[in-house]
Design a protein around this motif. Structure first.
Motif, PDB file in Angstrom:
ATOM      1  N   ASN A 423       0.820  -1.223   0.000  1.00 58.73           N
ATOM      2  CA  ASN A 423       0.000   0.000   0.000  1.00 58.73           C
ATOM      3  C   ASN A 423       0.845   1.260   0.000  1.00 58.73           C
ATOM      4  OD1 ASN A 423      -2.326  -1.569   0.040  1.00 58.73           O
ATOM      5  ND2 ASN A 423      -2.380  -1.664   2.256  1.00 58.73           N
ATOM      6  N   ILE A 424       1.543   1.503   1.140  1.00 59.15           N
ATOM      7  CA  ILE A 424       2.321   2.750   1.264  1.00 59.15           C
ATOM      8  C   ILE A 424       3.464   2.777   0.252  1.00 59.15           C
ATOM      9  CG2 ILE A 424       3.694   4.155   2.825  1.00 59.15           C
ATOM     10  CD1 ILE A 424       2.041   3.012   5.121  1.00 59.15           C
ATOM     11  N   GLY A 425       4.159   1.624   0.100  1.00 61.07           N
ATOM     12  CA  GLY A 425       5.284   1.581  -0.848  1.00 61.07           C
ATOM     13  C   GLY A 425       4.832   1.872  -2.261  1.00 61.07           C
ATOM     14  N   ALA A 426       3.707   1.237  -2.664  1.00 65.05           N
ATOM     15  CA  ALA A 426       3.191   1.455  -4.019  1.00 65.05           C
ATOM     16  C   ALA A 426       2.767   2.900  -4.223  1.00 65.05           C
ATOM     17  CB  ALA A 426       2.017   0.508  -4.267  1.00 65.05           C
ATOM     18  N   GLN A 427       2.138   3.489  -3.199  1.00 67.33           N
ATOM     19  CA  GLN A 427       1.695   4.892  -3.308  1.00 67.33           C
ATOM     20  C   GLN A 427       2.887   5.832  -3.434  1.00 67.33           C
ATOM     21  OE1 GLN A 427      -0.789   5.449   0.085  1.00 67.33           O
ATOM     22  NE2 GLN A 427      -2.388   4.060  -0.626  1.00 67.33           N
ATOM     23  N   LEU A 428       3.943   5.579  -2.656  1.00 68.01           N
ATOM     24  CA  LEU A 428       5.145   6.430  -2.755  1.00 68.01           C
ATOM     25  C   LEU A 428       5.782   6.303  -4.136  1.00 68.01           C
ATOM     26  CD1 LEU A 428       6.694   5.818   0.776  1.00 68.01           C
ATOM     27  CD2 LEU A 428       5.810   7.974  -0.082  1.00 68.01           C
ATOM     28  N   SER A 429       5.832   5.066  -4.659  1.00 66.56           N
ATOM     29  CA  SER A 429       6.404   4.864  -5.995  1.00 66.56           C
ATOM     30  C   SER A 429       5.575   5.601  -7.034  1.00 66.56           C
ATOM     31  CB  SER A 429       6.454   3.370  -6.317  1.00 66.56           C
ATOM     32  OG  SER A 429       7.274   2.690  -5.405  1.00 66.56           O
ATOM     33  N   PHE A 430       4.251   5.585  -6.861  1.00 70.40           N
ATOM     34  CA  PHE A 430       3.379   6.323  -7.779  1.00 70.40           C
ATOM     35  C   PHE A 430       3.674   7.816  -7.722  1.00 70.40           C
ATOM     36  CE2 PHE A 430      -0.527   8.736  -8.446  1.00 70.40           C
ATOM     37  CZ  PHE A 430      -0.817   8.381  -9.759  1.00 70.40           C
ATOM     38  N   ILE A 431       3.904   8.335  -6.495  1.00 71.03           N
ATOM     39  CA  ILE A 431       4.220   9.763  -6.330  1.00 71.03           C
ATOM     40  C   ILE A 431       5.490  10.111  -7.100  1.00 71.03           C
ATOM     41  CG2 ILE A 431       4.974  11.500  -4.655  1.00 71.03           C
ATOM     42  CD1 ILE A 431       3.035  10.180  -2.655  1.00 71.03           C
ATOM     43  N   VAL A 432       6.543   9.260  -6.950  1.00 74.12           N
ATOM     44  CA  VAL A 432       7.821   9.513  -7.650  1.00 74.12           C
ATOM     45  C   VAL A 432       7.584   9.526  -9.150  1.00 74.12           C
ATOM     46  CG1 VAL A 432      10.110   8.595  -8.111  1.00 74.12           C
ATOM     47  CG2 VAL A 432       9.218   8.576  -5.789  1.00 74.12           C
ATOM     48  N   SER A 433       6.801   8.536  -9.645  1.00 76.63           N
ATOM     49  CA  SER A 433       6.511   8.464 -11.078  1.00 76.63           C
ATOM     50  C   SER A 433       5.734   9.687 -11.539  1.00 76.63           C
ATOM     51  CB  SER A 433       5.729   7.181 -11.359  1.00 76.63           C
ATOM     52  OG  SER A 433       5.352   7.140 -12.713  1.00 76.63           O
ATOM     53  N   ALA A 434       4.752  10.105 -10.733  1.00 74.24           N
ATOM     54  CA  ALA A 434       3.944  11.270 -11.098  1.00 74.24           C
ATOM     55  C   ALA A 434       4.779  12.534 -11.156  1.00 74.24           C
ATOM     56  CB  ALA A 434       2.799  11.440 -10.091  1.00 74.24           C
ATOM     57  N   ASP A 436       7.997  12.720 -11.861  1.00 71.95           N
ATOM     58  CA  ASP A 436       8.806  12.667 -13.094  1.00 71.95           C
ATOM     59  C   ASP A 436       7.962  13.057 -14.305  1.00 71.95           C
ATOM     60  OD1 ASP A 436      11.022  11.895 -11.705  1.00 71.95           O
ATOM     61  OD2 ASP A 436      10.709   9.742 -12.008  1.00 71.95           O
ATOM     62  N   THR A 437       6.688  12.622 -14.312  1.00 70.13           N
ATOM     63  CA  THR A 437       5.792  12.956 -15.433  1.00 70.13           C
ATOM     64  C   THR A 437       5.542  14.460 -15.492  1.00 70.13           C
ATOM     65  OG1 THR A 437       4.716  10.804 -15.209  1.00 70.13           O
ATOM     66  CG2 THR A 437       3.536  12.506 -16.442  1.00 70.13           C
ATOM     67  N   VAL A 438       5.273  15.059 -14.308  1.00 69.86           N
ATOM     68  CA  VAL A 438       5.033  16.506 -14.244  1.00 69.86           C
ATOM     69  C   VAL A 438       6.268  17.269 -14.721  1.00 69.86           C
ATOM     70  CG1 VAL A 438       4.594  18.454 -12.714  1.00 69.86           C
ATOM     71  CG2 VAL A 438       3.314  16.334 -12.433  1.00 69.86           C
ATOM     72  N   LYS A 439       7.445  16.802 -14.266  1.00 64.87           N
ATOM     73  CA  LYS A 439       8.694  17.470 -14.684  1.00 64.87           C
ATOM     74  C   LYS A 439       8.857  17.396 -16.205  1.00 64.87           C
ATOM     75  CE  LYS A 439      12.392  16.341 -12.437  1.00 64.87           C
ATOM     76  NZ  LYS A 439      13.345  15.449 -11.754  1.00 64.87           N
ATOM     77  N   PHE A 440       8.480  16.259 -16.797  1.00 71.58           N
ATOM     78  CA  PHE A 440       8.606  16.111 -18.248  1.00 71.58           C
ATOM     79  C   PHE A 440       7.719  17.133 -18.980  1.00 71.58           C
ATOM     80  CE2 PHE A 440       6.885  14.280 -22.169  1.00 71.58           C
ATOM     81  CZ  PHE A 440       8.051  14.104 -22.902  1.00 71.58           C
ATOM     82  N   PHE A 441       6.498  17.314 -18.469  1.00 71.74           N
ATOM     83  CA  PHE A 441       5.572  18.206 -19.158  1.00 71.74           C
ATOM     84  C   PHE A 441       5.942  19.676 -19.001  1.00 71.74           C
ATOM     85  CE2 PHE A 441       2.671  14.510 -19.154  1.00 71.74           C
ATOM     86  CZ  PHE A 441       2.338  14.524 -20.491  1.00 71.74           C
ATOM     87  N   LEU A 453       9.979  20.169  -7.306  1.00 70.87           N
ATOM     88  CA  LEU A 453       9.611  18.788  -7.619  1.00 70.87           C
ATOM     89  C   LEU A 453      10.777  17.833  -7.371  1.00 70.87           C
ATOM     90  CD1 LEU A 453       7.556  19.353 -10.892  1.00 70.87           C
ATOM     91  CD2 LEU A 453       6.664  18.613  -8.679  1.00 70.87           C
ATOM     92  N   ASP A 454      12.007  18.284  -7.708  1.00 69.39           N
ATOM     93  CA  ASP A 454      13.193  17.451  -7.415  1.00 69.39           C
ATOM     94  C   ASP A 454      13.297  17.162  -5.930  1.00 69.39           C
ATOM     95  OD1 ASP A 454      13.943  17.241 -10.056  1.00 69.39           O
ATOM     96  OD2 ASP A 454      15.310  18.957  -9.984  1.00 69.39           O
ATOM     97  N   ASN A 455      13.083  18.203  -5.109  1.00 67.96           N
ATOM     98  CA  ASN A 455      13.159  18.023  -3.644  1.00 67.96           C
ATOM     99  C   ASN A 455      12.110  17.036  -3.159  1.00 67.96           C
ATOM    100  OD1 ASN A 455      15.272  19.789  -3.442  1.00 67.96           O
ATOM    101  ND2 ASN A 455      14.024  21.538  -2.872  1.00 67.96           N
TER     102      ASN A 455
END
Length: 610
Positions: A423-434, A436-441, A453-455
């Motif tokens: 649960n928590i691990g998957a949610q944190l991984s999703f946050i990191v992925s999200a 990176d996506t925001v930074k790309f856009f 966002l880097d911080n």
């Protein structure tokens, strides 16, 4: 605008506001009504009056109205109201627990309001910013902003503002242990509010005075002040203030060992907190109720409140979530283990008493059995064999029960670790992925946002690593020196990737033949202290060599983390959470943390585990 027109505008705003208050219209309804009006001043006044009505209970509604108000003020190029609406947005985020967002909006408001020199709005902003820094335990900054607000209020002879700042700044002195200065400020606030006949202000001043007396253990005065404050607040009917008063009384009765009375007031506070949607105080109340039930020995109720605390605390801004859960759960499990051990000891003592009484009975009969030696000898052998069999059966039952308890405990650990990972691990991984996506856009369009966002991404990755360390410890029924050494080596390997010019080495003089075993909680605390001390040396010491050493000293395992950096004088720095947490973990392990730092030479941090 003429006086007559101003009077009409104000009168019309009051009519609109009263109609909203009576019908409890939503933010959307208020906005739709305001959009139909032509007068800008009237629009702003209606929005502000409605925000005041819902500010302490309906944060999303307050946010929606404040954002709409800011849009209107920006269209009119009105810096005073732009700044004030930004302040309101920051305050709503703060009450929701989003401290980072609150601080961003407060500083945006500061940019708008300071050039205007508007003392009323600036005073409110300085007060809110001071309260934020007080909440995140930065007393120096909090007092700086309280002093700025106080100077503005004194220049305007704003007695309400002066009273409020004396109350709130008194809390900073109280939290620092300066109860005398705190008391002087609370009493000054009370005198002003009594002169103003302000029931709300009198209630707050009495509550602050009562809590201050509680901290200096003058419980009689504390109870007098707090009950007097509650009486006033119940007459006024302000739910938020009554809620705070109930919590203060709960703390008083907990302190004087009246847990049942304490629980009653904490639960009253929680009932109001639920009504007005104030999760911060609910979280605190659940923790105190849990400790009261622990004091009463009711571990089932304690665990229920622990679960309620965890569920609510997960939604707030607290960066110590996993550590708090670990500590409270450990306390609960320790109590359960101690209870099981006491039960087992009672069973063993009962069996030992039974065996002793039987042996005495046999000894008493031995003189009579001499006459019938053959019969007596056979009876004695039969009884002895029976006793041995009973003892072995008892030992076998105890061993089986111990194995079952250990298996159940291990299953609970695995279940909790799976929940954390899935649960928590998957949610944190999703946050990191999200992130990176925001930074790309956004690409390189906004360096400040990218840096922010880097911080956030770095913090999320660090949290994932801490979660993995916690799961590593929970999945083990015991942690050996080899397990610990492997974990330290893995940590050193990752640290060298970021600090290639710093030599980090680990030494272990304990051989594998010496069976040293720690509990999973001990193993995690040991690793966290080593990790924190090494990270501090890497970040702040300007060292080129760090040594982590594990050795045996008499009957204890000795741990040392030493660097050849610039050192520090502990009394001259403000201790951060890192050093405080290391000391706390060392005490849990059984010994105080030793910190020896020689400026321009080295720093040594050591502790022992018996």
């Amino acid at each position: 605008m003429t006086f007559g027109k101003t009077l009409f505008t104000t009168f019309f705003a009051l009519i609109v506001f009263n109609s909203f208050a009576q019908t409890s219209l939503s933010a959307d309804s208020i906005i739709q009504h305001v959009q139909k009006q032509d007068n800008y001043d009237l629009k702003v006044e209606v929005i502000q009056e409605n925000i005041k009505e819902i500010y302490t209970t309906q944060y999303e509604e307050a946010l929606q109205l404040a954002r709409f108000g800011y849009k209107l003020a920006r269209q009119q190029n009105d810096p005073i109201n732009k700044g004030d609406f930004l302040r309101t947005i920051g305050g709503a985020y703060g009450k929701k627990g989003n401290i980072d967002s609150a601080s961003v909006y407060y500083y945006k408001a500061l940019e708008e309001l300071e050039p205007t020199k508007n003392s009323e709005k600036l005073g409110l902003l300085y007060d809110d910013m001071a309260r934020l820094y007080r909440k995140v335990e930065q007393p120096k900054r909090a007092l700086e902003f309280y002093d700025k607000a106080l100077k503005l209020y004194e220049a305007d002879n704003n007695q309400e503002g002066i009273a409020r700042i004396n109350n709130e700044s008194g809390v900073v002195f109280r939290d620092a242990g300066d109860y005398k200065t705190a008391n002087e400020r609370f009493e000054k606030s009370l005198r002003i509010q009594q002169a103003r006949k302000d029931s709300v202000g009198i209630g707050y001043a009495l509550e602050f005075l009562g809590y201050n007396q509680l901290l200096i253990h003058d419980y009689e005065k504390a109870e007098t002040y707090l009950t007097e404050a509650l009486k006033i607040r119940e007459e006024v009917g302000e739910k938020f203030a009554i809620m705070l008063n109930y919590t203060a009384l709960g703390e008083l009765y907990k302190e004087i060992n009246e847990p049942k009375k304490s629980i009653k007031y904490y639960e009253k506070s929680n009932a109001l907190a639920q009504q007005i949607n104030f999760p911060d105080i609910q979280t605190y109340n659940y923790q105190q109720i849990m400790e009261n039930y622990e004091m009463l020995g009711n571990f089932e109720k304690a665990y229920q409140n622990l679960k309620a605390f965890n569920i609510l605390n997960d939604s707030l801004y607290n960066t110590q979530k996993l550590k708090d859960v670990e500590e409270i759960t450990a306390r609960y499990e320790t109590a359960e283990k101690e209870k099981a051990i006491l039960t087992q000891r009672a069973i063993i003592a009962e069996h030992e008493l039974s065996l002793k009484s039987r042996n005495l009975w046999i000894s008493g009969l031995s003189s009579l059995l001499i006459i019938i030696s053959l019969i007596g000898f056979l009876l004695y052998k039969q009884q002895t064999l029976k006793n041995i069999k009973q003892q072995k059966d008892s030992e076998l039952r105890l061993a089986m029960e111990k194995i079952k308890n250990q298996n159940r405990l291990q299953e609970q650990r695995l279940a909790i670790s799976r929940d954390l990972h899935d649960n928590i691990g998957a949610q944190l991984s999703f946050i990191v992925s999200a992130i990176d996506t925001v930074k790309f856009f956004i690409s390189d369009k906004n360096d400040q946002v990218t840096h922010r966002l880097d911080n956030i991404g770095s913090f999320a990755k660090e949290t994932i690593q801490e979660l993995r360390d916690t799961i590593w410890a929970m999945n083990k029924s015991g942690v050996s020196i080899d397990d610990l050494q492997a974990r330290i080596a893995n940590f050193i390997g990752k640290a060298k990737q970021f600090y290639p010019n710093i030599d980090i080495s680990a030494e272990n003089t304990i051989t594998s033949s010496e069976e040293v075993q720690f509990t999973s909680l001990q193993g995690l605390n040991i690793f966290r202290i080593i990790q924190e001390a090494t990270n501090n040396a890497l970040k702040y010491a300007d060292a080129n060599h760090i040594l982590i050493q594990i050795s045996k000293q008499e009957n204890a395992v000795y741990f040392l983390i030493e660097d050849n950096g610039k050192g520090f004088v502990e009394n001259e720095i403000e201790p951060g959470n890192g050093l405080l947490n290391m000391r706390k973990r060392a005490l849990v392990l059984g010994e105080e943390l030793s910190v020896i730092s020689i400026p321009k030479n080295k720093t040594s941090i050591s502790f022992k585990v018996n």
